[in-house]
Design a protein around this motif. Structure first.
Motif, PDB file in Angstrom:
ATOM      1  N   SER A  47     -20.538 -13.803  49.836  1.00 20.24           N
ATOM      2  CA  SER A  47     -19.343 -13.015  50.153  1.00 20.24           C
ATOM      3  C   SER A  47     -18.731 -12.679  49.220  1.00 20.24           C
ATOM      4  CB  SER A  47     -18.583 -13.929  51.464  1.00 20.24           C
ATOM      5  OG  SER A  47     -17.373 -13.063  51.945  1.00 20.24           O
ATOM      6  N   SER A  49     -17.000  -9.784  48.286  1.00 17.77           N
ATOM      7  CA  SER A  49     -15.768  -8.964  48.448  1.00 17.77           C
ATOM      8  C   SER A  49     -14.878  -9.261  49.266  1.00 17.77           C
ATOM      9  CB  SER A  49     -16.374  -7.477  48.634  1.00 17.77           C
ATOM     10  OG  SER A  49     -17.239  -6.940  47.752  1.00 17.77           O
ATOM     11  N   TYR A  50     -15.102 -10.257  50.221  1.00 15.83           N
ATOM     12  CA  TYR A  50     -14.155 -10.771  51.353  1.00 15.83           C
ATOM     13  C   TYR A  50     -14.276 -12.486  50.864  1.00 15.83           C
ATOM     14  CZ  TYR A  50     -11.690 -10.224  55.382  1.00 15.83           C
ATOM     15  OH  TYR A  50     -10.573 -10.004  56.523  1.00 15.83           O
ATOM     16  N   GLY A 135     -25.065  -5.929  54.133  1.00 18.72           N
ATOM     17  CA  GLY A 135     -23.682  -5.777  54.407  1.00 18.72           C
ATOM     18  C   GLY A 135     -23.326  -6.978  55.494  1.00 18.72           C
ATOM     19  N   LEU A 153      -7.208  -6.470  53.533  1.00 13.92           N
ATOM     20  CA  LEU A 153      -8.341  -5.323  53.115  1.00 13.92           C
ATOM     21  C   LEU A 153      -7.465  -4.254  52.084  1.00 13.92           C
ATOM     22  CD1 LEU A 153     -10.693  -3.162  54.983  1.00 13.92           C
ATOM     23  CD2 LEU A 153      -8.954  -2.163  53.624  1.00 13.92           C
ATOM     24  N   GLN A 156      -7.164  -6.457  49.016  1.00 14.10           N
ATOM     25  CA  GLN A 156      -8.588  -6.526  47.898  1.00 14.10           C
ATOM     26  C   GLN A 156      -8.958  -5.228  47.573  1.00 14.10           C
ATOM     27  OE1 GLN A 156     -10.412 -10.378  50.664  1.00 14.10           O
ATOM     28  NE2 GLN A 156     -11.163  -8.290  51.027  1.00 14.10           N
ATOM     29  N   ARG A 157      -8.544  -3.974  48.309  1.00 18.69           N
ATOM     30  CA  ARG A 157      -8.786  -2.711  47.699  1.00 18.69           C
ATOM     31  C   ARG A 157      -8.215  -2.652  46.483  1.00 18.69           C
ATOM     32  NH1 ARG A 157     -10.126   1.421  51.192  1.00 18.69           N
ATOM     33  NH2 ARG A 157      -8.733   0.525  52.892  1.00 18.69           N
ATOM     34  N   SER A 161     -12.394  -4.099  45.797  1.00 20.02           N
ATOM     35  CA  SER A 161     -13.230  -4.193  46.711  1.00 20.02           C
ATOM     36  C   SER A 161     -13.509  -2.800  47.669  1.00 20.02           C
ATOM     37  CB  SER A 161     -12.744  -5.212  47.666  1.00 20.02           C
ATOM     38  OG  SER A 161     -12.844  -6.622  46.927  1.00 20.02           O
ATOM     39  N   GLN A 162     -14.623  -2.507  47.925  1.00 20.45           N
ATOM     40  CA  GLN A 162     -15.026  -1.300  48.818  1.00 20.45           C
ATOM     41  C   GLN A 162     -15.253  -1.749  50.400  1.00 20.45           C
ATOM     42  OE1 GLN A 162     -14.833   1.729  47.459  1.00 20.45           O
ATOM     43  NE2 GLN A 162     -14.110   0.655  45.703  1.00 20.45           N
ATOM     44  N   GLN A 163     -14.174  -1.754  51.171  1.00 18.72           N
ATOM     45  CA  GLN A 163     -14.484  -2.248  52.332  1.00 18.72           C
ATOM     46  C   GLN A 163     -13.614  -1.104  53.398  1.00 18.72           C
ATOM     47  OE1 GLN A 163     -12.299  -5.595  51.625  1.00 18.72           O
ATOM     48  NE2 GLN A 163     -14.008  -6.765  51.991  1.00 18.72           N
ATOM     49  N   THR A 191     -18.014  -4.480  55.170  1.00 19.44           N
ATOM     50  CA  THR A 191     -18.479  -4.464  53.584  1.00 19.44           C
ATOM     51  C   THR A 191     -19.830  -4.140  53.405  1.00 19.44           C
ATOM     52  OG1 THR A 191     -16.554  -6.199  53.500  1.00 19.44           O
ATOM     53  CG2 THR A 191     -18.052  -5.650  51.517  1.00 19.44           C
ATOM     54  N   GLU A 194     -22.358  -6.473  50.949  1.00 18.32           N
ATOM     55  CA  GLU A 194     -22.405  -8.202  50.834  1.00 18.32           C
ATOM     56  C   GLU A 194     -24.007  -8.366  51.307  1.00 18.32           C
ATOM     57  OE1 GLU A 194     -19.920  -8.859  49.653  1.00 18.32           O
ATOM     58  OE2 GLU A 194     -18.440  -9.897  50.896  1.00 18.32           O
TER      59      GLU A 194
END
Length: 410
Positions: A47, A49-50, A135, A153, A156-157, A161-163, A191, A194
């Protein structure tokens, strides 16, 4: 240098791989087989990005339900253990917005390094580990919980992070096996980048490759203490004491998970690492199209993760502060089985308890969720620590190994 790595979980083995690449002579010591502790049956998700830490402001309003509901994914059993109480109070103190934001930023940076390190390892060792990059969907069952996810989100952006938030219909389009659960979904965070893999297989493959390259493995023996360098005072360690013999080295890395606290204390360092007990089941999937998921899925309400690893589905979750109790209550396994039936009713034909392959592991958690990496004040200068990764050990292992390699060069 000759470096002795204490611990053959994914964190210790990633460290050994990194140090061998840098040209060091490496010895790995563990009381059990590689991956036999918290690594073996973990959630299998990478994980990157999260990485929202467990210590989050939302814990305060969830606390009564989390502590007193019989079905709660979080369980606390008070022990006559000062570490548990000290850890618990520090955890509650970390449940604020500022600490959560800072922890998220630092975890994301470490995860980015870890992704690069894991990919370098795959290119170098070509492990057979059921790797996939399909993902991840984090499901939310209410608009209120989805609003909290949207705030995370956005944070994190800003950190790279790309979500995006997706609708229930988009969830089903991304993962058709969710069709029967669509009406229970308010929305999800998707995401695409992932990944997942079988951590136990990664551990076994790393040992195979490292042994072939000259890394020494001393397994089935426990680190019991240390021998100080004569005339050097408390400043350096000469050897680690095991049941077999003393193992000398120039430097040492403690990657012993929940056992790190006790040995760290013997060295004069306080390691706020406490076991966060989790469970998993692993079932063979129904091969029919759309029956079992291929995308990683996290059900946020149940605190349960689903990861496809080859022809199997790993289902993991729960967090218990109950000391070092390694028992596996049937009720906890049934909770995971029930979650599987609810979210993916056609995923598996497993019906007997033995078909579930129940597992439990003690995740080495710090109150904030940040692992302890590098040298610590009060500890010998040639002892480095790499522990406290919590539920993100697999995700962060190769990033923290890189930091250990950099610290040894400093």
């Amino acid at each position: 240098m000759h470096v002795c790595v204490l611990g053959a979980g994914i964190v210790g083995l990633a460290t050994a791989w990194q140090l061998e690449r840098q040209g060091h002579q490496v010895t790995v010591v563990d009381r059990a087989a590689p991956g036999a502790g918290a690594s073996g049956g973990n959630g299998a998700q990478l994980s990157y990005s999260y990485v929202q830490p467990l210590a989050d402001p939302s814990i305060w309003r969830q606390l009564p339900k989390l502590l007193f509901s019989p079905a709660s994914p979080l369980k606390l059993r008070p022990q006559l253990d000062p570490l548990q109480w000290r850890w618990g109070l520090a955890f509650l103190a970390a449940c604020n917005a500022r600490t959560s934001r800072d922890t998220t930023a630092r975890l994301l940076a470490l995860a980015a390094d870890s992704r690069a390190g894991f990919e370098a390892m795959r290119a170098d060792a070509a492990p057979d580990c059921d790797f996939s990059a399909t993902g991840k969907l984090v499901l939310y069952g209410s608009e209120a919980s989805l609003a909290g996810a949207r705030a995370q989100l956005e944070l994190q952006r800003t950190l790279g992070s790309q979500q995006r938030i997706v609708t229930p219909d988009e969830c089903v389009a991304i993962e058709p096996a969710l069709a029967g659960y669509r009406d229970r979904i308010a929305g999800a965070v998707h995401t695409p980048s992932e990944c997942a893999a079988d951590c136990l297989k990664v551990c076994a493959e790393l040992m195979r490759v490292l042994r072939a390259r000259g890394v020494r493995f001393v397994l089935g023996t426990e680190a019991r203490g240390f021998v100080r360098e004569s005339g050097a005072g408390p400043g350096r360690i000469a050897a680690v004491q095991t049941a077999q013999d003393d193992i000398e080295a120039d430097a040492f890395v403690m990657a012993l998970g929940t056992a790190s606290h006790k040995l760290g204390r013997a060295l004069g360092a306080y390691l706020p690492v406490y076991p966060l007990k989790g469970y998993s089941i692993t079932v063979e999937v129904d091969p029919a199209p759309g029956a079992a998921p291929r995308v990683n899925v996290t059900d946020s309400a149940r605190k349960v993760v689903f990861a496809r690893i080859g022809s199997r589905l790993r289902v993991a979750g729960m967090a218990e502060l109950v000391g070092h109790d390694a028992s596996i209550p049937a009720t906890r396994i049934e909770t995971l089985a029930a979650a599987t039936r609810a979210v993916f009713p056609h995923a598996s034909r497993a019906s007997r308890p033995e078909d579930l392959h129940p597992w439990t592991g003690m995740r080495p958690a710090t109150p904030t969720g940040l692992p302890i990496i590098g040298r610590l004040a009060g500890a010998p200068s040639n002892m480095l620590f790499n522990t406290g990764h919590g539920a993100l050990g697999f995700t962060l292992a190769f990033g923290s190994a890189l930091k250990i390699g950099q610290a040894l060069q400093a």
